[in-house]
Design a protein around this motif. Structure first.
Motif: not given
Length: 782
Positions: A214-219, A447-458
């Motif tokens: 997931l991180f690789g797809s964002i970056i 990329a920053f906005s997509l990373g900001f959307l991540l749910d801290p619970a998961h």
């Protein structure tokens, strides 16, 4: 004013003067208070209802209520907080953009995006030093719903369609295959690095494979905002610009699909083959669905603009509203909003520009440029502010490996894909082009906005992901963005030519398109020229009639381009202070003047005679031009000089017969080795080496003196003729010619023919050739 009734109590007969003056002053204050307070109550919107209630109470209690003083000045910041802060940010962004261009040396060294990020860092730092909480300006809703659409609409509306479609295959390879390669390469190797040294437990060992992917797809996504900001400053050539910028636009669909897939899989925990197959279908749905939504709204915008001829003021509004609705509709179904905006702008532009006025076109152009420029400036400033404010979890290993893997994956992907692409391209991508494409893969706020959307619970490592994303953004924008311009100049990469398009270029472009289409039809190869011609025919026959009003729907493309160039030149001439004259038809033609005849009145007979002359001449012209072959040419019996033509033709026929009969005399075969010509040449080269053998007395011989006119130095063509039926002479006989001997006995027909041939031979040998006096007046060919 309120009527005040004063009840004076009985007073003692002597009241001091000071007490009377004080009483008078109190009465004046009461009077003024009763006059002013109703005005204050009427002018304040917040306390009007309360004042009315108090007035009723005053009336009920016999006017015994004391009111507050009129608020001369009050502050209510919370009422205007949101629009005031938005205006302040826009004003700050505009002033910073203006200030950078006032210092040409600074703007030529450092890109504007880097300076704006620095401004954001400074603003965030000042807010934090002042002890205030930094406002969360960079949230995903603000970015995706307000700041990103103007930039993408500006790029899609003014997208160069021709170079984009010509390089669509290369762009799709970089956008789809390249993004998939980067995502899996970065994510897989990051997971492998995180699992190193399991004996020393650390926070990296908690990261699983799906969060790494997931991180690789964002970056891995190239950011269009950062690419626009950098590539427009270095003025790179059109091919490289459209490759990198087109990749940044089209890889949004891949990024969105991978993001949602891995986010969903991370929550589930297991992935099956069916999930992978559904992921591929989801990619097609997201990409093609976004294009379809954008095309539908673009057609609606073009159809609506057909009926705006009487209300020109609202024409730009339809372009902006339909485009934004296309973006929101795509985002509502989790489709690619960027693809929807690009498709909407590209579809509507040719039809909308044919319907709207020139003022509306200018409004759309400059409003889009202004809006996208301000949004781009705010994005970089907010990125700097969010860097100061956001929570960070710095991990040297994870951040360093992420930056290195991003560079390595980009280089390997571009080089490998270019090797495959160059096998199918006519214009190959050179090593310099590959370096610029690989070096121009900038990351940005998406990329920053997509990373900001991540749910801290998961995603427990969300803060570390955000820190790594910000580091990669800063590295690509600062390091690569600042060094790409010197590298372009060092490598002497071809830059963009700021040349105006001319009518001559448009004519030759259309000519080459028709020529290549015809070649493809002849060869039976249905390439993109063939399908583009089919699409243009369908557009001209059906679509333009429905979406373009008036005669503009039937106007050829070259004429429309000429009108556009003429209008542009006229505007430039007016702006420069000249006088422009446009060849534009008025809406209402002036009343027609009575026609004046240029020729005097002709009689009926004269008109009929002129018609007869013209009719006969035109008919003759059609008859002459009907055929182009001389064998099928039909002679006109009414043409002057027909007899001369027939006489010349008869002479040509007779001359052809004579030439046929004279073929035996005029045809000179190539000389064999034992021919007299070769013999004479050999004798002339060495006379002493040749000895003449004596012959019998019965055969007369002809001796040729070397000094005679028949010497090899003066050979006549007729002397070279040799009878085909004469037996071959011995090579040793040299220069002897034997006259024919008359055979004794009855003559046969064959002998008669032989005698004729011998007579012809003797006549040919004795005749010096045609005299200059014979047939001097008659040419050889008529």
């Amino acid at each position: 004013p309120i009527d005040v009734t004063i009840v004076r109590p009985p007073s003692p007969p002597s009241i001091p003067l000071l007490l009377r003056r004080a009483l008078l002053l109190v009465l004046v204050l009461v009077f003024l208070q009763g006059s002013v307070l109703p005005l204050g109550a009427a002018s304040s919107p917040d306390v009007s209802h309360q004042d009315k209630t108090d007035n009723h109470k005053v009336e009920a209690q016999g006017h015994n209520y004391t009111k507050k003083a009129f608020p001369v000045l009050s502050i209510d910041y919370h009422y205007i907080q949101t629009p005031f802060e938005i205006s302040l940010w826009v004003l700050l962004a505009s002033l910073m953009k203006l200030g950078f261009h006032l210092i040409p040396r600074l703007s030529s060294i450092v890109p504007e995006s880097c300076l704006l990020i620095v401004v954001g860092l400074l603003v965030g730092g000042l807010i934090k030093l002042a002890g205030e909480q930094v406002p969360p300006v960079m949230n995903t809703r603000l970015f995706f719903l307000c700041l990103l659409p103007p930039i993408i609409l500006d790029a899609g509306y003014f997208l160069p369609i021709r170079p984009f479609m010509e390089n669509l295959g290369t762009i799709l390879m970089f956008a789809v295959v390249g993004t998939l390669w980067n995502a899996f390469f970065i994510g897989g190797l990051l997971y492998a690095v995180c699992q190193i040294q399991p004996d020393n437990p650390s926070s990296l060992h908690q990261i699983e494979l799906l969060p790494c992917l997931l991180f690789g797809s964002i970056i891995s996504a190239v950011d269009p905002v950062a690419v626009l900001a950098v590539f427009e400053e270095i003025h790179i050539n059109e091919l490289l610009h459209i490759l990198v910028f087109g990749e940044s636009l089209l890889n949004d669909a891949v990024t969105v699909v991978l993001y949602h897939l891995f986010e969903e899989y991370s929550g589930i925990g297991t992935v099956s083959v069916l999930d992978g197959f559904l992921g591929v279908i989801s990619f097609l749905v997201v990409a093609l669905g976004g294009v379809l939504v954008g095309a539908i709204y673009g057609i609606l915008a073009a159809f609506t603009s057909r009926f705006t001829s009487h209300t020109r003021v609202i024409e730009p509004l339809f372009v902006f509203v339909y485009s934004y609705m296309a973006y929101l509709s795509a985002e509502m179904f989790h489709l690619s909003g960027i693809m929807a905006l690009i498709a909407c702008g590209a579809v509507m532009r040719p039809y909308v520009e044919a319907n709207i006025s020139h003022k509306s076109h200018t409004t759309i152009k400059y409003f889009l440029k202004m809006w996208s420029s301000v949004s781009e400036t705010l994005i970089f400033i907010f990125l700097g502010v969010a860097t100061v404010d956001g929570p960070h979890n710095w991990n040297w290993t994870f951040v360093t490996v992420t930056v290195i893997l991003c560079l390595v994956a980009r280089v390997i992907g571009v080089v490998g894909l270019t090797y495959v692409i160059n096998k199918f391209r006519i214009v190959k991508l050179t090593t310099k082009d590959q370096f610029i494409v690989a070096y121009g893969g900038l990351r940005g706020a998406i990329a920053f906005s997509l990373g900001f959307l991540l749910d801290p619970a998961h995603f427990a490592m969300r803060e570390m992901f955000l820190t790594a994303i910000i580091t990669v953004i800063f590295f690509t924008v600062f390091v690569q963005g600042m060094t790409i311009k010197p590298l372009v100049e060092l490598l002497a990469v071809k830059k963009k030519q700021e040349a105006k398009r001319s009518i001559n270029e448009e004519i030759h472009t259309q000519f080459l398109d028709h020529l290549l289409t015809g070649i493809e039809d002849i060869c039976g190869h249905y390439g993109h020229h063939h399908w583009k011609d089919k699409l243009n025919r369908f557009n001209k026959k059906y679509v333009k009639k429905c979406l373009i009003a008036g005669e503009r729907s039937k106007e050829p493309q070259l004429i429309a381009f000429y009108h556009k160039m003429e209008m542009k030149q006229a505007i430039e001439l007016v702006e420069s202070g000249g006088v422009a004259t446009l060849n534009i038809q008025p809406k209402k033609p002036p009343p027609a003047l009575p026609p004046e005849r240029a020729l005097p009145q002709l009689s009926k007979g004269r008109e009929e005679e002129i018609r007869k002359i013209l009719r006969s001449n035109l008919q003759r012209t059609r008859q002459r031009l009907r055929s182009y072959n001389r064998h099928t040419l039909v002679a006109d019996p009414y043409e002057d000089g027909l007899n001369d033509f027939l006489i010349k033709k008869q002479k040509i026929i007779e001359l052809e017969k004579k030439i046929t009969e004279m073929n035996n005399y005029l045809t000179v075969p190539s000389a064999p080795p034992d021919s007299p010509t070769i013999t004479r040449a050999r004798l002339a080269s060495d006379p002493q080496a040749y000895s003449v053998k004596p012959t019998s007395d019965s055969v007369p011989t002809i001796q040729v003196d070397l000094a005679s006119p028949q010497s090899p130095d003066s050979v006549n063509l007729m002397d070279e003729f040799r009878n085909a039926r004469q037996p071959e002479q011995d090579e040793d006989r040299g220069l002897m010619m034997k006259p024919p001997s008359e055979a004794k006995g009855p003559k046969r027909p064959e002998d008669a023919e032989g005698a004729k041939d011998q007579q012809r031979l003797m006549r040919c040998l004795s005749d010096p050739g045609p005299s200059a006096d014979e047939d001097e007046d008659e040419p050889f060919l008529p």
